[in-house]
Structures are given as structure tokens and as C-alpha cells.
Motif scaffolding. Sequence first.
Motif, PDB file in Angstrom:
ATOM      1  N   LEU A 127     -50.766  -9.467  -4.563  1.00 26.34           N
ATOM      2  CA  LEU A 127     -50.641  -8.078  -4.998  1.00 26.34           C
ATOM      3  C   LEU A 127     -50.347  -7.196  -3.781  1.00 26.34           C
ATOM      4  O   LEU A 127     -51.161  -7.099  -2.866  1.00 26.34           O
ATOM      5  N   CYS A 128     -49.157  -6.563  -3.796  1.00 23.88           N
ATOM      6  CA  CYS A 128     -48.753  -5.732  -2.657  1.00 23.88           C
ATOM      7  C   CYS A 128     -49.166  -4.279  -2.873  1.00 23.88           C
ATOM      8  O   CYS A 128     -48.943  -3.727  -3.953  1.00 23.88           O
ATOM      9  N   VAL A 129     -49.734  -3.713  -1.844  1.00 25.53           N
ATOM     10  CA  VAL A 129     -50.107  -2.293  -1.872  1.00 25.53           C
ATOM     11  C   VAL A 129     -49.666  -1.673  -0.551  1.00 25.53           C
ATOM     12  O   VAL A 129     -49.515  -2.375   0.449  1.00 25.53           O
ATOM     13  N   GLY A 130     -49.477  -0.366  -0.551  1.00 25.31           N
ATOM     14  CA  GLY A 130     -49.118   0.284   0.715  1.00 25.31           C
ATOM     15  C   GLY A 130     -48.537   1.660   0.494  1.00 25.31           C
ATOM     16  O   GLY A 130     -47.951   1.940  -0.556  1.00 25.31           O
ATOM     17  N   GLU A 131     -48.709   2.485   1.496  1.00 25.10           N
ATOM     18  CA  GLU A 131     -48.310   3.891   1.389  1.00 25.10           C
ATOM     19  C   GLU A 131     -46.940   4.127   2.018  1.00 25.10           C
ATOM     20  O   GLU A 131     -46.510   3.377   2.882  1.00 25.10           O
ATOM     21  N   THR A 132     -46.287   5.191   1.581  1.00 24.48           N
ATOM     22  CA  THR A 132     -45.028   5.609   2.203  1.00 24.48           C
ATOM     23  C   THR A 132     -45.346   6.425   3.466  1.00 24.48           C
ATOM     24  O   THR A 132     -46.499   6.814   3.697  1.00 24.48           O
ATOM     25  N   LEU A 133     -44.297   6.722   4.213  1.00 20.88           N
ATOM     26  CA  LEU A 133     -44.499   7.531   5.431  1.00 20.88           C
ATOM     27  C   LEU A 133     -45.022   8.920   5.067  1.00 20.88           C
ATOM     28  O   LEU A 133     -45.948   9.432   5.693  1.00 20.88           O
ATOM     29  N   ALA A 134     -44.448   9.497   4.010  1.00 19.80           N
ATOM     30  CA  ALA A 134     -44.887  10.843   3.607  1.00 19.80           C
ATOM     31  C   ALA A 134     -46.358  10.822   3.212  1.00 19.80           C
ATOM     32  O   ALA A 134     -47.116  11.750   3.525  1.00 19.80           O
ATOM     33  N   ARG A 136     -48.633   8.694   4.324  1.00 19.74           N
ATOM     34  CA  ARG A 136     -49.456   8.552   5.542  1.00 19.74           C
ATOM     35  C   ARG A 136     -49.530   9.888   6.268  1.00 19.74           C
ATOM     36  O   ARG A 136     -50.612  10.330   6.664  1.00 19.74           O
ATOM     37  N   GLU A 137     -48.381  10.528   6.417  1.00 22.72           N
ATOM     38  CA  GLU A 137     -48.387  11.808   7.146  1.00 22.72           C
ATOM     39  C   GLU A 137     -49.168  12.882   6.391  1.00 22.72           C
ATOM     40  O   GLU A 137     -49.708  13.800   6.996  1.00 22.72           O
ATOM     41  N   GLY A 138     -49.236  12.738   5.073  1.00 23.51           N
ATOM     42  CA  GLY A 138     -50.006  13.692   4.272  1.00 23.51           C
ATOM     43  C   GLY A 138     -51.490  13.362   4.232  1.00 23.51           C
ATOM     44  O   GLY A 138     -52.251  14.026   3.513  1.00 23.51           O
ATOM     45  N   GLY A 139     -51.893  12.308   4.942  1.00 21.08           N
ATOM     46  CA  GLY A 139     -53.315  11.982   5.037  1.00 21.08           C
ATOM     47  C   GLY A 139     -53.885  11.303   3.804  1.00 21.08           C
ATOM     48  O   GLY A 139     -55.108  11.282   3.611  1.00 21.08           O
ATOM     49  N   ILE A 140     -53.004  10.740   2.956  1.00 18.81           N
ATOM     50  CA  ILE A 140     -53.523  10.138   1.721  1.00 18.81           C
ATOM     51  C   ILE A 140     -53.274   8.621   1.647  1.00 18.81           C
ATOM     52  O   ILE A 140     -53.303   8.031   0.571  1.00 18.81           O
ATOM     53  N   ALA A 141     -53.040   8.014   2.814  1.00 14.51           N
ATOM     54  CA  ALA A 141     -52.737   6.573   2.810  1.00 14.51           C
ATOM     55  C   ALA A 141     -53.842   5.767   2.130  1.00 14.51           C
ATOM     56  O   ALA A 141     -53.567   4.915   1.271  1.00 14.51           O
ATOM     57  N   LEU A 142     -55.080   6.021   2.482  1.00 14.39           N
ATOM     58  CA  LEU A 142     -56.174   5.213   1.926  1.00 14.39           C
ATOM     59  C   LEU A 142     -56.328   5.447   0.424  1.00 14.39           C
ATOM     60  O   LEU A 142     -56.596   4.518  -0.342  1.00 14.39           O
ATOM     61  N   LYS A 143     -56.123   6.691   0.030  1.00 13.38           N
ATOM     62  CA  LYS A 143     -56.240   7.018  -1.388  1.00 13.38           C
ATOM     63  C   LYS A 143     -55.159   6.275  -2.200  1.00 13.38           C
ATOM     64  O   LYS A 143     -55.421   5.740  -3.277  1.00 13.38           O
ATOM     65  N   VAL A 144     -53.949   6.254  -1.663  1.00 13.52           N
ATOM     66  CA  VAL A 144     -52.843   5.562  -2.347  1.00 13.52           C
ATOM     67  C   VAL A 144     -53.148   4.072  -2.469  1.00 13.52           C
ATOM     68  O   VAL A 144     -52.993   3.462  -3.535  1.00 13.52           O
ATOM     69  N   VAL A 145     -53.608   3.504  -1.378  1.00 19.56           N
ATOM     70  CA  VAL A 145     -53.932   2.075  -1.377  1.00 19.56           C
ATOM     71  C   VAL A 145     -55.060   1.790  -2.379  1.00 19.56           C
ATOM     72  O   VAL A 145     -55.013   0.814  -3.138  1.00 19.56           O
ATOM     73  N   GLN A 146     -56.050   2.653  -2.400  1.00 16.59           N
ATOM     74  CA  GLN A 146     -57.176   2.467  -3.334  1.00 16.59           C
ATOM     75  C   GLN A 146     -56.691   2.485  -4.785  1.00 16.59           C
ATOM     76  O   GLN A 146     -57.049   1.630  -5.590  1.00 16.59           O
ATOM     77  N   THR A 147     -55.847   3.471  -5.112  1.00  8.59           N
ATOM     78  CA  THR A 147     -55.337   3.574  -6.488  1.00  8.59           C
ATOM     79  C   THR A 147     -54.544   2.320  -6.853  1.00  8.59           C
ATOM     80  O   THR A 147     -54.731   1.741  -7.933  1.00  8.59           O
TER      81      THR A 147
END
Length: 256
Positions: A127-134, A136-147
Motif C-alpha cells: 500500500l503506497c502512501v505519500g504527500e505531494t510537495l505542496a 509537505r510545504e503546507g505542513g500537512i504531510a503527516l496528516k495526508v499520510v495518516q488519511t
Amino acid sequence: MILRKKLIAGNWKMNKTPTDGVALVAELVTAIGKQTDVDVLVCPPFTGLESAGKALEGSTLKLGAQNMHFEANGAFTGEVSAPMLRALFATHVILGHSERRALFGEQDAFINKKVLAALKNQLRPILCVGETLAEREGGIALKVVQTQLEAGLEGVGKDQASTVIVAYEPVWAIGTGKVATTDQAQEVHAFIRGLLVKLYGDSIAQKVRILYGGSMKPANAPELLSQKDIDGGLIGGAALEARSFVDLVKAAAAVK
Ligand code: PEP
């Protein structure tokens, strides 16, 4: 005590004819086809699965697909199902890759159905998860990964959770040559491990392998792979040539 054997998985994407794939697998079998220190997986496109599977027979290499549909059969033109992959002796399937999400509109609920179908058919989902650059720069990388992680694993019980493999692939690092720093990667891997502890308890969470993906190469692999929660790599570009892929497997084997 080491609970998790490292896994190096090659995602060939839409590359290599069956003939080219067989040639690559033959080189891999010669170089690393007997080693057992690291689990090694090749994921050719659908058209190359059968021939690659035959070429790796008798070796320790494993076969995976890059995608599948969640239904077993039916009117789904262009799709391939879990039983079809099993019939070709695939053991793993990559699901929810960021290219599937971004280019083919795959969303969490759809990916979750595939995860459940894979498990039902004794295929191990990656299962692949991961945030975009935007993100990460918006400070929501962990939230995106969690969802993505929680939605992707919805309905996966404790009895099956340890067979799931998670791949953390920051979208901005895929095929770009920009690798996440070891600290950035380890931070997200530890976060994922923590989420797995909450979902399944510590002993199961410690068994789940979390791969890093995103421009992993022989030069940056030793540092990434020596991080506590990085249990291997999902490799794109560097999986297309025997030399770099073999060096990645050796780098994983060298990590104590
Ligand atoms: C991938 O697509 O899963 C990947 C990690 O690609 P690359 O290694 O080329 O960045």
C-alpha cells in the motif's frame, strides 16, 4: 531481535517488453537469485508477468504486479484481477501508487477495496502512501499520510495486518532525483509505525514492513536503509538495470 527482513521491490512501471524483462530477471537470478538475507521482488507490467515468473523460477526472487481490480472477474475492460495474478504465481501487488492516484484518479476508498481483495486472494498488498510537495510545504504531510494509511487499511483485521506492506513514497521524490533526507523519511516511517501500533497493537505493528520509495539509489540507500523504521525500498528507475538493483539488494543485506 530482528523482526523484519528487508525487502527490495522493483517497480518497472510501463517499461520492458516480456523479452527485455526476461533478460533483466536472468541477470538478477545470476547475481542474487540464491541469497536469502533480503527479500527481493520484481514487479513487471502485466504483459511481462508470466515470462518473468518463469525466468525467476527456482530462485529466491518473488513476483509482484503493479495494480489490479478488486473484483474477481466481470465486465471491467482492460482490468486484471487478483485470481488472475495468483494464477501467474504473483505473490505481491503494488496498490495506490501515486501515479495511479494522480494520473488515473484512484482514491482511498477504491484502493481500500483492492487491498481487501488482495488479502482475500493471498496476495500481499504494498500500500503506497505519500504527500505531494505542496502538501509537505503546507505542513500537512503527516496528516495526508495518516488519511491514506487509515483509509487504505479500513477493514483489514489484526489477523492479516502483518502481511500488508506499506510504502512511504513522497510524491516529490519519485523519479525526480530528489530524495527525502534520512531524517524526513525516518520521521514519516516512525509516524506510520505509531499509527499501526494504534490500529493493531505493538507486536503486529513491529512486524509490518514499511518501505521507502523515491529516487532510492545505491548511493543513498545505505543511510536510508539503516534507519530504524525503514525496512526496504520500492524502487523505480534503479530497478530497470541489473547493476543498480543488485547493488541496492547488497546495500540492504549489508545493514546490520
Ligand atoms: C516509484 O515509482 O515507486 C519510485 C520510487 O520511483 P523512483 O525510484 O524512480 O523514484
